[in-house]
Design a protein around this motif. Structure first.
Motif, mmCIF file in Angstrom:
data_model
loop_
_atom_site.group_PDB
_atom_site.id
_atom_site.type_symbol
_atom_site.label_atom_id
_atom_site.label_comp_id
_atom_site.label_asym_id
_atom_site.label_seq_id
_atom_site.Cartn_x
_atom_site.Cartn_y
_atom_site.Cartn_z
ATOM 1 N N PHE A 1 3.237 18.031 -14.534
ATOM 2 C CA PHE A 1 2.600 18.015 -13.224
ATOM 3 C C PHE A 1 1.871 16.708 -12.938
ATOM 4 N N ASP A 2 1.812 15.814 -13.923
ATOM 5 C CA ASP A 2 1.164 14.530 -13.682
ATOM 6 C C ASP A 2 1.937 13.674 -12.686
ATOM 7 N N LEU A 3 3.167 14.053 -12.404
ATOM 8 C CA LEU A 3 3.911 13.493 -11.281
ATOM 9 C C LEU A 3 4.330 14.633 -10.378
ATOM 10 N N ILE A 4 4.122 14.453 -9.089
ATOM 11 C CA ILE A 4 4.588 15.442 -8.125
ATOM 12 C C ILE A 4 6.114 15.325 -8.037
ATOM 13 N N PRO A 5 6.821 16.439 -7.878
ATOM 14 C CA PRO A 5 8.281 16.354 -7.831
ATOM 15 C C PRO A 5 8.802 15.612 -6.605
ATOM 16 N N THR B 1 -5.596 15.048 -18.016
ATOM 17 C CA THR B 1 -5.381 16.259 -17.218
ATOM 18 C C THR B 1 -5.211 17.498 -18.085
ATOM 19 N N THR B 2 -4.512 17.360 -19.192
ATOM 20 C CA THR B 2 -4.198 18.538 -20.012
ATOM 21 C C THR B 2 -5.405 19.050 -20.793
ATOM 22 N N THR B 3 -6.495 18.283 -20.800
ATOM 23 C CA THR B 3 -7.733 18.775 -21.424
ATOM 24 C C THR B 3 -8.790 19.121 -20.370
ATOM 25 N N VAL B 4 -8.966 18.250 -19.367
ATOM 26 C CA VAL B 4 -10.009 18.462 -18.362
ATOM 27 C C VAL B 4 -9.703 19.658 -17.471
ATOM 28 N N LEU B 5 -8.472 19.783 -17.000
ATOM 29 C CA LEU B 5 -8.164 20.845 -16.042
ATOM 30 C C LEU B 5 -8.219 22.239 -16.667
ATOM 31 N N PRO B 6 -7.648 22.474 -17.854
ATOM 32 C CA PRO B 6 -7.828 23.805 -18.453
ATOM 33 C C PRO B 6 -9.305 24.162 -18.684
ATOM 34 N N GLN B 7 -10.123 23.166 -19.063
ATOM 35 C CA GLN B 7 -11.553 23.436 -19.227
ATOM 36 C C GLN B 7 -12.192 23.813 -17.900
ATOM 37 N N HIS C 1 0.830 -1.209 0.000
ATOM 38 C CA HIS C 1 0.000 0.000 0.000
ATOM 39 C C HIS C 1 0.859 1.252 0.000
ATOM 40 N N TYR C 2 1.881 1.290 0.848
ATOM 41 C CA TYR C 2 2.728 2.490 0.914
ATOM 42 C C TYR C 2 3.487 2.702 -0.398
ATOM 43 N N TYR C 3 3.962 1.633 -0.996
ATOM 44 C CA TYR C 3 4.630 1.763 -2.293
ATOM 45 C C TYR C 3 3.645 2.195 -3.386
ATOM 46 N N PHE C 4 2.409 1.699 -3.308
ATOM 47 C CA PHE C 4 1.402 2.114 -4.288
ATOM 48 C C PHE C 4 1.166 3.621 -4.186
ATOM 49 N N GLU C 5 1.020 4.124 -2.956
ATOM 50 C CA GLU C 5 0.809 5.557 -2.773
ATOM 51 C C GLU C 5 2.003 6.355 -3.282
ATOM 52 N N LEU C 6 3.207 5.904 -2.970
ATOM 53 C CA LEU C 6 4.403 6.589 -3.467
ATOM 54 C C LEU C 6 4.439 6.606 -4.988
ATOM 55 N N THR C 7 4.104 5.485 -5.597
ATOM 56 C CA THR C 7 4.167 5.392 -7.053
ATOM 57 C C THR C 7 3.120 6.270 -7.720
ATOM 58 N N LYS C 8 1.895 6.261 -7.208
ATOM 59 C CA LYS C 8 0.851 7.041 -7.875
ATOM 60 C C LYS C 8 1.057 8.543 -7.667
ATOM 61 N N ILE C 9 1.757 8.933 -6.595
ATOM 62 C CA ILE C 9 1.995 10.354 -6.341
ATOM 63 C C ILE C 9 3.278 10.835 -7.011
ATOM 64 N N TYR C 10 4.371 10.094 -6.807
ATOM 65 C CA TYR C 10 5.695 10.566 -7.237
ATOM 66 C C TYR C 10 6.232 9.836 -8.463
ATOM 67 N N ASP D 1 -7.303 9.735 -10.768
ATOM 68 C CA ASP D 1 -8.122 9.251 -11.883
ATOM 69 C C ASP D 1 -7.802 10.033 -13.153
ATOM 70 N N LEU D 2 -7.795 11.350 -13.051
ATOM 71 C CA LEU D 2 -7.514 12.173 -14.231
ATOM 72 C C LEU D 2 -6.147 11.855 -14.813
ATOM 73 N N ARG D 3 -5.165 11.648 -13.952
ATOM 74 C CA ARG D 3 -3.811 11.374 -14.427
ATOM 75 C C ARG D 3 -3.730 10.044 -15.158
ATOM 76 N N ARG D 4 -4.296 8.995 -14.563
ATOM 77 C CA ARG D 4 -4.140 7.676 -15.195
ATOM 78 C C ARG D 4 -4.983 7.565 -16.454
ATOM 79 N N TRP D 5 -6.039 8.391 -16.567
ATOM 80 C CA TRP D 5 -6.820 8.407 -17.805
ATOM 81 C C TRP D 5 -6.145 9.242 -18.885
ATOM 82 N N GLY D 6 -5.114 9.986 -18.518
ATOM 83 C CA GLY D 6 -4.386 10.790 -19.493
ATOM 84 C C GLY D 6 -5.154 11.998 -19.982
#
Length: 576
Positions: free
Chosen positions: A553-557, A524-530, A158-167, A517-522
């Protein structure tokens, strides 16, 4: 007794713990491995690994809100939530909301450290387990150790999953080197192989069902399957993901709670819909076991007399709950009409909420809006309950509801802290059954099984259609024109895809899932500006304050502090 093992070892973990922070040499424990080399000792170490699910830990440095296990602040980076208050208050949140993404942000740094603390504590338990001579143990203890190893591997997964999906690009810390200076390992990519291995081990070794697992809050093999299925879904490995998620659904272990609200009350904790939850508790007086990380989520005015007034639902999210006369959403529409709200209307000025436009009833369990009862505390009076509302900032007119306890449960759910903190004692569902159904529906769409996807989406919608609705405070009936319809069919894959994605938003809104969800669906660059454009229809100064969204920004630094402490071993994510 739901909290009997999760958060009782602050003193113990202070005696025996590895360094909780990534890139830090661990402290020498006062208790030896030999003293812990038994099932009782391992259970103590596991308690330490469970306890950091909420991110809080002994002597934890940095931002106590950024570590929150419900990931509420990531919603501020999506189209679900505004940071709340004025722009200068919690400046790092404002930077995240407006795409001013900085590698030294305290939320990013604290979350990174908290998740690696979880990895480290799971490894501490595994280290002891793997050095126990099982030839000297009774068969029952050998079986117990295998189950405990399954718990430790599940938590680490679980902790690795959270790290991976965030960073994204993370380091794998092995049991062998977690106590050494070699703790700094290169972050060469996502940890999917490790995550799958840990969850699969948990599937193979945990108790099969909840009946075999007496402690609420501990996973079972079915829970591990759900998490493994989610990991595969995030990698777009849809066929195997669907197989696993179907097995979870067909196991009979879980069901949708009769009432949508049950997922956000003390009375509904660990109920049929809860797959895996952080076990919180509201103590007498100051609460150390409440949801400290979500303290900022409470209104900064109104009936609480407390801080904080952050984390407000967006205009865009409220708009999304509008439906047609048949109770079906407006799929594929990017500029849904603005639902009536009281933005820039004073509390002493007349305002009547919309009672005629058809809306999904989940709206008023998710979004606190003027003229509607606020979790039993009375009618939301508007601007007076919005922190810093007189200032022309970008907070909007709405309040969060899911993260705030009900008035009827103040005695069991209200935990408190310094400077007016509210620390809710209500569990946070990291995963609930509606999420499982919708993940399975998503995988079914992507494998061409539209009939299964339709069935699972309609199950979620059917619960919404039959749930109790929020009532008007004058007792005249429902507070709005609540309508939910079932889809008669999914005519094609694109329609089905939009339906599943819409359902995830309104079912799971303000629960910390939207950004990922937005990130893994690819998208973000259309939904967020709208979203920035749509939101500016009401909050006119919002769009001008937001910097352009970049795919970077789809990955946090990776936090710059961790890179510096690693002496060059860690590398930054691309684009930062």
């Amino acid at each position: 007794m739901k909290k009997k093992f999760i958060y009782v070892l602050a003193a113990f973990v202070g005696l025996y713990s590895c360094g909780d922070d990534f890139s830090e040499t661990p402290a020498v424990g006062a208790l030896s491995d030999d003293a812990l080399a038994n099932t009782t000792g391992v259970d103590l170490l596991l308690t330490g690994a469970y306890s950091v699910l909420d991110g809080q830990r002994n002597n934890s440095p940095g931002n106590q809100f950024g570590v929150s296990g419900d990931n509420w602040w990531t919603d501020v980076m999506s189209d679900d939530a505004h940071k709340g208050s004025n722009d200068a208050d919690q400046e790092e949140l404002f930077q995240m909301e407006t795409n001013d993404i900085r590698t030294g942000n305290g939320y990013f740094r604290s979350k990174f450290a908290a998740l690696y603390a979880g990895v480290n504590r799971a490894n501490a338990a595994l280290n002891v387990i793997q050095n126990i001579d099982t030839s000297t143990l009774l068969e029952a203890d050998v079986t117990k150790l295998a189950q405990q190893e399954g718990e430790a591997r599940f938590l680490r997964g679980h902790y690795y999953f959270e790290l991976t999906k965030i960073y994204g690009n993370v380091s794998i810390i092995s049991v062998e080197n977690f106590q050494e200076l070699a703790f700094n390992q290169p972050n060469t990519g996502p940890a999917w192989d490790q995550i799958e291995s840990d969850f699969q081990f948990a599937v193979d070794n945990l108790p099969a069902t909840r009946a075999d697992q007496p402690d609420a809050g501990r996973p079972t093999a079915v829970v591990a399957k759900a998490f493994l299925g989610k990991a595969l879904l995030y990698q777009q490995d849809f066929g195997p993901a669907l197989t696993l998620l179907n097995e979870v659904i067909n196991s009979g272990e879980f069901a949708l709670a009769p009432e949508f609200l049950d997922n956000f009350t003390s009375a509904g904790e660990n109920g049929p819909e809860s797959v895996f939850a952080i076990q919180f508790a509201a103590d007498d007086g100051f609460s150390f076991n409440g949801n400290i990380g979500s303290t900022l989520n409470f209104p900064g005015g109104g009936p609480f007399g407390s801080c904080c007034g952050f984390y407000q639902p967006t205009i865009d999210l409220a708009n999304a709950f509008q439906v047609d006369a048949d109770g079906l959403p407006f799929l594929g529409t990017t500029d849904i009409p603005v639902f009536k709200n009281d933005y820039n209307i004073q509390s002493d000025e007349a305002f009547d909420p919309d009672t005629t436009t058809p809306v999904d009833p989940r709206l008023d369990y998710t979004v606190g809006r003027r003229g509607i009862d606020y979790n039993g505390f009375g009618v939301h009076v508007g601007k007076e309950w919005i922190r810093a509302a007189p200032i022309a900032d970008i907070s909007g007119p709405y309040l969060p509801k899911k993260s705030v306890y009900q008035e009827s449960e103040v005695g069991v759910s209200r935990g408190q802290g310094d400077w007016g903190q509210e620390r809710s004692g209500i569990n946070y569902n990291i995963m609930r059954y509606a999420d499982v159904l919708l993940m399975a529906a998503e995988a079914a769409v992507e494998t061409g099984d539209l009939a299964t996807a339709l069935n699972y989406v309609n199950q979620v919608r059917n619960r919404a259609a039959n749930t109790s609705v929020v009532q008007a405070v004058d007792g005249s009936g429902p507070a709005a024109n609540y309508v939910v319809g079932l889809y008669p069919s999914f005519p094609d894959a694109e329609f089905a895809r939009q339906a599943v994605r819409y359902e995830r938003r309104i079912e799971l809104g303000m629960e910390g899932h939207r950004l990922f969800d937005l990130r893994r669906w690819g998208v973000t660059t259309t939904v967020l500006p709208q979203y920035y454009t749509n939101e500016t229809r009401v909050i006119e100064n919002f769009g001008p304050k937001v910097l352009p969204y970049q795919a970077t920004f789809d990955l946090i630094p990776i936090p710059v502090d961790a890179i510096d402490l690693s002496q060059g071993v860690l590398t930054q994510n691309p684009g930062y």
